[in-house]
Motif scaffolding. Structure first.
Motif, short mmCIF file in Angstrom:
data_model
loop_
_atom_site.label_atom_id
_atom_site.label_comp_id
_atom_site.label_asym_id
_atom_site.label_seq_id
_atom_site.Cartn_x
_atom_site.Cartn_y
_atom_site.Cartn_z
N TRP A 186 1.11 -1.05 0.37
CA TRP A 186 0.28 0.04 0.07
C TRP A 186 0.87 1.48 0.12
CZ3 TRP A 186 -5.23 1.01 -0.41
CH2 TRP A 186 -5.74 2.09 -0.23
N ALA A 187 0.96 2.44 -0.81
CA ALA A 187 1.41 3.36 -1.02
C ALA A 187 0.95 3.91 -1.39
CB ALA A 187 3.11 3.06 -1.54
N ASP A 188 0.98 5.74 -2.13
CA ASP A 188 1.41 6.67 -2.21
C ASP A 188 1.51 7.19 -3.74
OD1 ASP A 188 -0.19 9.44 -3.41
OD2 ASP A 188 0.38 10.17 -2.15
N LYS B 272 -3.02 9.83 -0.48
CA LYS B 272 -3.76 8.64 -0.39
C LYS B 272 -3.61 7.94 -1.43
CE LYS B 272 -8.01 11.66 -0.69
NZ LYS B 272 -9.24 11.27 -1.76
N GLY B 273 -3.48 6.99 -0.47
CA GLY B 273 -2.73 5.37 -1.12
C GLY B 273 -3.52 4.74 -1.68
N GLU B 274 -2.75 3.84 -2.99
CA GLU B 274 -2.57 2.77 -3.47
C GLU B 274 -2.83 1.67 -3.35
OE1 GLU B 274 -3.40 6.56 -4.88
OE2 GLU B 274 -1.32 5.48 -5.42
N TYR C 141 -2.29 -1.63 -9.84
CA TYR C 141 -2.17 -1.07 -8.70
C TYR C 141 -3.96 -0.82 -8.95
CZ TYR C 141 -2.40 3.49 -10.89
OH TYR C 141 -2.47 5.19 -11.44
#
Length: 407
Positions: free
Chosen positions: A313-315, A321-323, A348
């Protein structure tokens, strides 16, 4: 519908490629409507499925470590770390390395990042000593040292500082559902050498799949596994067993899966995939019962490809906001998993708050090179301010450079 062609077969042989694989280096891929564009570079092809990111040579740039090799920024040419034995794990040909993940820590406190690693069916947990400046420049292999003889049947290990003392513990994620949740706390033996002490956090089971996150909103990160979740206590976290809650149990879940507040309601949700079957899911947390028992509602995210064995999970797009980042693990159980012969892929997923659903975007389309293994790593690897992705699996060790939004 799932794709029906395959790049893989039982008994596939692996050839290690030093620079870029075939003609795929720096090839643009993964551009779709409203999505980011990634260029891809294959760093090596081997059975290795673990990877990690850290500044190995202390030059201020993040490097990639993946099994037998480390790749120094900015050229990411392979340099030696160790040798790994190829094993079958009971799934036919010897197409697995005895390595279920690479985990980085300065084990001996000399200021250089070392590797902690174990295998699926091997009981020994080793650490590999970084040879330092001269050794790295001369291409020395990293010296293997036994940390502890633990147990076999481990789906994954992980490092996490549970007690806040600045030193991570080794957390064991055993695929045997009935076996306890165990951690190993790094210590020094009588001879002054690094070792580890066994601590049982909970006797109510473990199983295939793990994550961390604050499930009950008390501000402390809990441990989630296939059996359920273990509640982190206040005070000395190792003073007594952690309270077990079974309501989040999962079946052969991603290792790791993700715990995050997806819909902004203040409660953390679970995003997980079936590591050896089709399906990526959102398990939404609802209002707890009067006795505090958590409640959950499951929603399908995607069922078009199989073996979402690892997640991150990372922006990626910089909007704060994360993806969700995940993709197909290539030949996780050889030919034995549903969809095993279908091509590798990497995606993603971005949460659309208005529509209350995830939207899939392509990082690398099916059959174009990168799949996943046991770990997905995210960091800015070329210094342009955008987070990039490193993955390692039986489709190779790949560097995916984030080029920003497509034109």
């Amino acid at each position: 519908m799932p794709h029906k062609h395959s790049l893989w077969r039982t008994g596939v042989s692996f050839t290690v490629v030093g620079l870029a694989c075939l003609f795929l280096a720096h090839t643009a891929c993964g551009a779709d409507a409203g999505g980011l564009k990634f260029s891809r570079r294959c760093l090596m092809v081997s059975p290795n499925e673990g990877c990690a990111i850290a500044d190995v040579n202390r030059d201020g740039k993040p490097d990639i470590i993946a099994g037998t090799s480390w790749f120094a920024a900015p050229d990411f040419i392979p340099r030696p770390v160790r040798e790994l034995q190829q094993v079958s794990l009971g799934f036919g040909a010897n197409e697995f390395y005895a390595n279920n993940g690479d985990h980085l820590c300065d084990v001996d406190g000399d200021g250089w990042i070392d590797v902690i690693s174990g295998g699926w069916t091997e009981a020994e947990l080793f650490w590999y000593k970084n040879p330092g400046k001269d050794g790295l420049e001369k291409g020395w292999k990293w010296e293997p040292r036994l940390l502890v003889k633990a147990r076999a049947e481990n789906e994954a290990f992980d490092l996490r500082d549970l007690d806040g003392d600045g030193v991570p513990e080794v957390i064991v994620h055993c695929w045997v559902g009935r076996d306890p949740m165990v951690i190993w706390k790094l210590a020094r033996g009588a001879d002054g050498q690094p070792t580890a002490n066994r601590i049982v956090l909970g006797a109510n089971g473990c199983g295939h799949g793990y994550s961390y996150g604050d499930v009950n909103g008390d501000g402390r990160d809990d441990i989630l596994c296939a059996a359920g979740w273990y509640e982190c206590p206040s005070g000395d976290v190792f003073a007594k067993p952690w309270k077990f809650h079974p309501e989040t149990s999962l079946s052969s879940a991603s290792s790791p899966f993700v715990v995050v507040d997806v819909n902004g309601d203040g409660r953390n949700d679970i995003i997980w995939g079936k590591g050896h079957d089709y399906g990526v899911y959102l398990r939404e947390q609802g209002e707890p019962k009067p006795d505090g028992t958590t409640t959950w509602t499951e929603h399908l995210i995607d069922k078009e490809w199989s073996q979402a064995h690892s997640m991150a999970w990372a922006d990626l797009d910089g909007d704060g906001k994360g993806e969700l980042i995940t993709g197909k693990r290539v030949r996780g159980h050889g030919d034995y998993d549903p969809g095993a012969k279908e091509p590798e892929c990497l995606y993603y997923y971005k949460w659309d708050g208005a529509a209350q659903k995830f939207v899939r975007h392509t990082i690398s389309p099916p059959g174009r090179g990168p799949g996943t293994g046991m770990q997905i790593c995210v960091a800015d690897l070329n210094g342009d301010g955008r987070p990039d992705i490193a993955v390692s699996g039986k489709s190779g060790t790949w560097l995916l450079i984030n080029e920003g939004m497509q034109d």
